[in-house]
Write a protein that holds these residues in place. Sequence first.
Motif, PDB file in Angstrom:
ATOM      1  N   MET A  37       0.842  -1.191   0.000  1.00  0.00           N
ATOM      2  CA  MET A  37       0.000   0.000   0.000  1.00  0.00           C
ATOM      3  C   MET A  37       0.884   1.251   0.000  1.00  0.00           C
ATOM      4  O   MET A  37       1.885   1.305   0.697  1.00  0.00           O
ATOM      5  CB  MET A  37      -0.888  -0.028   1.237  1.00  0.00           C
ATOM      6  CG  MET A  37      -2.034   0.953   1.145  1.00  0.00           C
ATOM      7  SD  MET A  37      -3.076   0.928   2.594  1.00  0.00           S
ATOM      8  CE  MET A  37      -3.750  -0.717   2.533  1.00  0.00           C
ATOM      9  N   SER A  38       0.497   2.270  -0.765  1.00  0.00           N
ATOM     10  CA  SER A  38       1.300   3.487  -0.818  1.00  0.00           C
ATOM     11  C   SER A  38       1.195   4.236   0.505  1.00  0.00           C
ATOM     12  O   SER A  38       0.246   4.066   1.264  1.00  0.00           O
ATOM     13  CB  SER A  38       0.798   4.386  -1.946  1.00  0.00           C
ATOM     14  OG  SER A  38      -0.408   5.008  -1.565  1.00  0.00           O
ATOM     15  N   ALA A  39       2.187   5.093   0.747  1.00  0.00           N
ATOM     16  CA  ALA A  39       2.187   5.869   1.996  1.00  0.00           C
ATOM     17  C   ALA A  39       0.927   6.734   2.088  1.00  0.00           C
ATOM     18  O   ALA A  39       0.331   6.888   3.151  1.00  0.00           O
ATOM     19  CB  ALA A  39       3.423   6.744   2.055  1.00  0.00           C
ATOM     20  N   LEU A  40       0.535   7.274   0.932  1.00  0.00           N
ATOM     21  CA  LEU A  40      -0.640   8.161   0.911  1.00  0.00           C
ATOM     22  C   LEU A  40      -1.909   7.397   1.267  1.00  0.00           C
ATOM     23  O   LEU A  40      -2.755   7.859   2.033  1.00  0.00           O
ATOM     24  CB  LEU A  40      -0.770   8.781  -0.478  1.00  0.00           C
ATOM     25  CG  LEU A  40      -1.445  10.143  -0.510  1.00  0.00           C
ATOM     26  CD1 LEU A  40      -0.656  11.140   0.340  1.00  0.00           C
ATOM     27  CD2 LEU A  40      -1.579  10.648  -1.935  1.00  0.00           C
ATOM     28  N   ALA A  88      -4.432   7.980   4.361  1.00  0.00           N
ATOM     29  CA  ALA A  88      -5.864   8.203   4.170  1.00  0.00           C
ATOM     30  C   ALA A  88      -6.652   7.198   4.993  1.00  0.00           C
ATOM     31  O   ALA A  88      -7.638   7.529   5.636  1.00  0.00           O
ATOM     32  CB  ALA A  88      -6.228   8.083   2.688  1.00  0.00           C
ATOM     33  N   ARG A  89      -6.165   5.946   4.996  1.00  0.00           N
ATOM     34  CA  ARG A  89      -6.875   4.913   5.739  1.00  0.00           C
ATOM     35  C   ARG A  89      -6.813   5.192   7.236  1.00  0.00           C
ATOM     36  O   ARG A  89      -7.810   5.106   7.929  1.00  0.00           O
ATOM     37  CB  ARG A  89      -6.268   3.543   5.429  1.00  0.00           C
ATOM     38  CG  ARG A  89      -7.244   2.414   5.695  1.00  0.00           C
ATOM     39  CD  ARG A  89      -6.547   1.103   5.570  1.00  0.00           C
ATOM     40  NE  ARG A  89      -5.382   1.108   6.430  1.00  0.00           N
ATOM     41  CZ  ARG A  89      -4.972   0.067   7.130  1.00  0.00           C
ATOM     42  NH1 ARG A  89      -5.621  -1.056   7.062  1.00  0.00           N
ATOM     43  NH2 ARG A  89      -3.908   0.138   7.883  1.00  0.00           N
TER      44      ARG A  89
END
Length: 334
Positions: free
Chosen positions: A1-4, A8-9
């Motif tokens: 999963m991307s850092a962004l 967001a999660r």
Amino acid sequence: MSALKTLARSAAEATEEAATAAFRTDVLTGLMAPRKALPPKYFYDEAGSRLFDLICRLPEYYPTRTELGILHARAGDIGAIAGAGATLIEFGSGSSEKVRLLLDAMAAPAAYVPIDISGAHMRAAVARLGRDYPGVAMLPVEADFTRPLAVPAMAGQGRRLGFFPGSTIGNFTPDAAAGFLANAGEVLGPGSAFVVGFDLAESAAKGAEVLHAAYNDRQGVTAAFNLNLLARINRELGANFDLARFRHDAFYDRAERRVEMHLESLADQRVRIAGESIRFARGETIHTENSCKYTPAAFARMARHAGWAQRVIWTDPREWFAVTVLERAVSDAG
Ligand code: AVJ
């Protein structure tokens, strides 16, 4: 999963955790009070929002269809009051169905700002609405409108038109309703208008049995809606309410001019909620909702005290429900 995505999660999870913490605090405070009560805003989880939509279609529940009749008959007048390029702001938008009548009647509405505590239910409704009104900017706000709130700064030169249908205002006591109307006036600003639907009190034209039936439907949907609050506490707070040991009760209190909903304990029992053990005596109730009713005169007086001028009030032919349009002075002077 991307850092962004991770960020967001975790932001979404933090919001949900804060909401659950507030729910836990409100439930424990309400159930540890000498007279047990729970705030009606917690009826509307996914299951509760669906049950409420079913209530609106019940033969006994006249408010929704009566108000739709009034709005349908008066949509042209409301469109004229809004003027061209207006922004429509709805408090407690739910399934965003009634607003279609207004959008259809308004000249080039600029934006629709629904405000609702049930984010997922609201976003699904707004997605449907957006497909049918591609020219209207959809600016949903997930918020509890019983608390101070900010709405997005709105572009467009048109009027701000508030919309508070369904007699949702009836969930406030009269004092709190006046406070809400004053706050809404601040949010909507000078020169705005406010369309408010409210349920009428018992009168020569409306017997108390009409009110009683509306909250005691034969299919038991209102009872299921009321009991779902306990099911929600079980689901979200890991409580162990036995729903079979509580009973739905709703009645019209003539002196208070309101329908009260309660959940009555059918036994002496203890329930575990978030680490606490709460005792219920047989016959003791949890007061889950007030649904306050008004005479036209009482409502007009309350709106005036909250800084609004009443432009017009409409009722249906049976005089069971009312829709009023309030207006705010263009300048605060005077
Ligand atoms: C959404 C608050 C207007 O009071 O009539 C319906 C909620 N409660 N049946 C109302 C409700 C039981 C409803 N309001």
